[in-house]
Design a protein around this motif. Structure first.
Motif, PDB file in Angstrom:
ATOM      1  N   HIS A  54       0.834  -1.211   0.000  1.00 41.41           N
ATOM      2  CA  HIS A  54       0.000   0.000   0.000  1.00 41.41           C
ATOM      3  C   HIS A  54       0.864   1.256   0.000  1.00 41.41           C
ATOM      4  CE1 HIS A  54      -4.240  -1.043   0.114  1.00 41.41           C
ATOM      5  NE2 HIS A  54      -3.962  -2.065   0.902  1.00 41.41           N
ATOM      6  N   SER A  55       1.910   1.266   0.795  1.00 39.19           N
ATOM      7  CA  SER A  55       2.810   2.428   0.824  1.00 39.19           C
ATOM      8  C   SER A  55       3.412   2.671  -0.553  1.00 39.19           C
ATOM      9  CB  SER A  55       3.931   2.229   1.844  1.00 39.19           C
ATOM     10  OG  SER A  55       3.433   2.258   3.146  1.00 39.19           O
ATOM     11  N   ALA A  56       3.885   1.604  -1.190  1.00 41.94           N
ATOM     12  CA  ALA A  56       4.485   1.737  -2.518  1.00 41.94           C
ATOM     13  C   ALA A  56       3.475   2.264  -3.533  1.00 41.94           C
ATOM     14  CB  ALA A  56       5.044   0.390  -2.974  1.00 41.94           C
ATOM     15  N   ARG A  57       2.265   1.762  -3.487  1.00 45.55           N
ATOM     16  CA  ARG A  57       1.243   2.219  -4.437  1.00 45.55           C
ATOM     17  C   ARG A  57       0.879   3.681  -4.211  1.00 45.55           C
ATOM     18  NH1 ARG A  57      -3.558  -1.476  -5.514  1.00 45.55           N
ATOM     19  NH2 ARG A  57      -3.538  -0.307  -7.446  1.00 45.55           N
ATOM     20  N   GLU A  58       0.850   4.112  -2.963  1.00 46.99           N
ATOM     21  CA  GLU A  58       0.558   5.526  -2.683  1.00 46.99           C
ATOM     22  C   GLU A  58       1.699   6.421  -3.182  1.00 46.99           C
ATOM     23  OE1 GLU A  58      -2.153   6.975  -1.692  1.00 46.99           O
ATOM     24  OE2 GLU A  58      -3.274   5.162  -1.230  1.00 46.99           O
ATOM     25  N   ILE A  59       2.917   5.977  -2.968  1.00 41.04           N
ATOM     26  CA  ILE A  59       4.070   6.738  -3.457  1.00 41.04           C
ATOM     27  C   ILE A  59       3.993   6.852  -4.976  1.00 41.04           C
ATOM     28  CG2 ILE A  59       6.584   6.712  -3.773  1.00 41.04           C
ATOM     29  CD1 ILE A  59       6.662   5.180  -1.025  1.00 41.04           C
ATOM     30  N   ASP A  60       3.800   5.722  -5.623  1.00 39.05           N
ATOM     31  CA  ASP A  60       3.794   5.708  -7.076  1.00 39.05           C
ATOM     32  C   ASP A  60       2.641   6.520  -7.649  1.00 39.05           C
ATOM     33  OD1 ASP A  60       5.115   4.671  -9.468  1.00 39.05           O
ATOM     34  OD2 ASP A  60       3.147   3.778  -9.824  1.00 39.05           O
ATOM     35  N   GLY A  61       1.468   6.377  -7.062  1.00 37.47           N
ATOM     36  CA  GLY A  61       0.331   7.166  -7.530  1.00 37.47           C
ATOM     37  C   GLY A  61       0.586   8.658  -7.395  1.00 37.47           C
ATOM     38  N   GLY A  62       1.202   9.054  -6.295  1.00 39.01           N
ATOM     39  CA  GLY A  62       1.526  10.464  -6.085  1.00 39.01           C
ATOM     40  C   GLY A  62       2.527  10.983  -7.088  1.00 39.01           C
ATOM     41  N   ILE A  63       3.542  10.189  -7.367  1.00 42.26           N
ATOM     42  CA  ILE A  63       4.554  10.594  -8.346  1.00 42.26           C
ATOM     43  C   ILE A  63       3.916  10.762  -9.720  1.00 42.26           C
ATOM     44  CG2 ILE A  63       6.577   9.787  -9.642  1.00 42.26           C
ATOM     45  CD1 ILE A  63       7.546   8.522  -7.003  1.00 42.26           C
ATOM     46  N   ARG A  64       3.117   9.775 -10.112  1.00 42.02           N
ATOM     47  CA  ARG A  64       2.511   9.841 -11.443  1.00 42.02           C
ATOM     48  C   ARG A  64       1.452  10.939 -11.532  1.00 42.02           C
ATOM     49  NH1 ARG A  64      -0.104   5.476 -12.505  1.00 42.02           N
ATOM     50  NH2 ARG A  64       0.206   4.386 -10.559  1.00 42.02           N
ATOM     51  N   ASP A  65       0.777  11.252 -10.431  1.00 40.07           N
ATOM     52  CA  ASP A  65      -0.167  12.373 -10.436  1.00 40.07           C
ATOM     53  C   ASP A  65       0.537  13.674 -10.794  1.00 40.07           C
ATOM     54  OD1 ASP A  65      -2.321  10.814  -9.753  1.00 40.07           O
ATOM     55  OD2 ASP A  65      -2.377  11.438  -7.649  1.00 40.07           O
ATOM     56  N   ILE A  66       1.771  13.812 -10.325  1.00 38.48           N
ATOM     57  CA  ILE A  66       2.517  15.045 -10.549  1.00 38.48           C
ATOM     58  C   ILE A  66       3.242  15.030 -11.899  1.00 38.48           C
ATOM     59  CG2 ILE A  66       4.505  16.382  -9.731  1.00 38.48           C
ATOM     60  CD1 ILE A  66       3.578  15.567  -6.884  1.00 38.48           C
ATOM     61  N   LEU A  67       3.889  13.927 -12.229  1.00 37.22           N
ATOM     62  CA  LEU A  67       4.744  13.886 -13.417  1.00 37.22           C
ATOM     63  C   LEU A  67       4.016  13.480 -14.695  1.00 37.22           C
ATOM     64  CD1 LEU A  67       7.982  12.284 -11.944  1.00 37.22           C
ATOM     65  CD2 LEU A  67       7.431  14.712 -12.263  1.00 37.22           C
ATOM     66  N   ALA A  68       2.775  13.039 -14.579  1.00 38.20           N
ATOM     67  CA  ALA A  68       2.017  12.629 -15.765  1.00 38.20           C
ATOM     68  C   ALA A  68       0.648  13.303 -15.737  1.00 38.20           C
ATOM     69  CB  ALA A  68       1.875  11.108 -15.807  1.00 38.20           C
ATOM     70  N   PRO A  69       0.560  14.526 -16.245  1.00 38.40           N
ATOM     71  CA  PRO A  69      -0.723  15.227 -16.263  1.00 38.40           C
ATOM     72  C   PRO A  69      -1.807  14.391 -16.953  1.00 38.40           C
ATOM     73  CG  PRO A  69       1.046  16.684 -16.946  1.00 38.40           C
ATOM     74  CD  PRO A  69       1.629  15.315 -16.847  1.00 38.40           C
ATOM     75  N   LYS A  70      -3.008  14.504 -16.463  1.00 33.80           N
ATOM     76  CA  LYS A  70      -4.126  13.674 -16.920  1.00 33.80           C
ATOM     77  C   LYS A  70      -4.299  13.716 -18.441  1.00 33.80           C
ATOM     78  CE  LYS A  70      -9.016  12.864 -16.106  1.00 33.80           C
ATOM     79  NZ  LYS A  70     -10.229  13.301 -15.432  1.00 33.80           N
ATOM     80  N   GLU A  71      -4.230  14.892 -19.031  1.00 33.78           N
ATOM     81  CA  GLU A  71      -4.426  15.021 -20.479  1.00 33.78           C
ATOM     82  C   GLU A  71      -3.358  14.264 -21.257  1.00 33.78           C
ATOM     83  OE1 GLU A  71      -3.895  17.863 -18.476  1.00 33.78           O
ATOM     84  OE2 GLU A  71      -6.040  17.978 -18.023  1.00 33.78           O
TER      85      GLU A  71
END
Length: 174
Positions: A54-71
Motif C-alpha cells: 500500500h505504501s508503494a502504491r501511494e508513493i507511485d500514484g503520487g509521483i505519477r499524479d505530478i509527473l504525468a498530467p491527466k491530459e
C-alpha cells in the motif's frame, strides 16, 4: 511544513536521497516512503506485506499524479497498443511513460512498469482463512522499486529534469 524526524531510524545514502527527493514533492508522499521503511524493519507486524505494498502504491500514484498530467496520460493511453498482462494495466503504463518521457521499449520504463504493476497482487489479502503472506517477496519488490525511485528522483540532476518536464506541461496547458 512539518517533516518527520529521522533520528529513530538509520537510512543508507540511497534511502536518504529517495526520501529527500520525495520530500521535495511533498510531506505526505515522503511519509509513505518513511513508513514503508519502518514497516520493512518491523518483524512484529504479521500483515506487513500488505502495508508495504500500500505504501508503494501511494508513493507511485503520487509521483505519477505530478509527473504525468491527466491530459498527457489520456493521450498516451489512446496511442498505446498493449498485449498480454500489460493490456490490463494500460492506464499505469501510459502514466509511467509520460512521467518518464520514454518509449515503451526503454529498459528503465520496462523495469518501472514491471515493478509497480506487481504491487497490486500484494496489496489485498489472499483469503481470510489463509496465513499472512511471507514478506520476503514484497521486500525484494520494494528494493527494486527503490532503484527505480533513485533513478527517477533520488538526485539533484533528476529532480531538475523533472522540474523542466513539469514546466513544459504547465506552459502547454495555458
Amino acid at each position: 511544513m512539518k517533516y518527520y524526524k529521522l533520528q529513530a531510524m538509520k537510512m543508507n545514502e540511497n534511502e536518504e536521497n529517495i526520501y529527500n527527493g520525495l520530500k521535495s514533492i511533498g510531506e505526505e508522499i515522503a511519509g509513505f516512503y518513511l513508513s514503508g521503511l519502518k514497516i520493512i524493519n518491523d518483524d512484529s507486524l504479521p500483515s506487513k506485506t500488505y502495508f508495504i505494498a500500500h505504501s508503494a502504491r501511494e508513493i507511485d500514484g503520487g509521483i505519477r499524479d505530478i509527473l504525468a498530467p491527466k491530459e498527457e496520460k489520456e493521450k498516451k493511453q489512446r496511442e498505446l497498443s498493449l498485449e498480454g498482462e500489460l493490456k490490463n494495466t494500460k492506464g499505469h503504463v501510459a502514466s509511467i511513460l509520460v512521467a518518464l518521457d520514454l518509449p515503451l521499449n526503454d529498459p528503465f520504463a520496462l523495469e518501472y512498469i514491471d515493478v509497480v504493476t506487481k504491487f497490486v497482487k500484494h496489496t489485498h489479502r489472499s483469503g481470510a482463512f489463509k496465513p499472512s503472506r511471507e514478506s520476503s517477496d514484497i521486500i525484494q519488490l520494494w528494493r527494486r522499486y527503490e532503484i527505480v525511485l533513485l533513478k527517477l528522483l533520488g538526485n539533484f540532476i533528476n529532480q531538475l529534469k523533472q522540474i523542466e518536464r513539469l514546466l513544459k506541461f504547465d506552459s502547454t496547458n495555458r
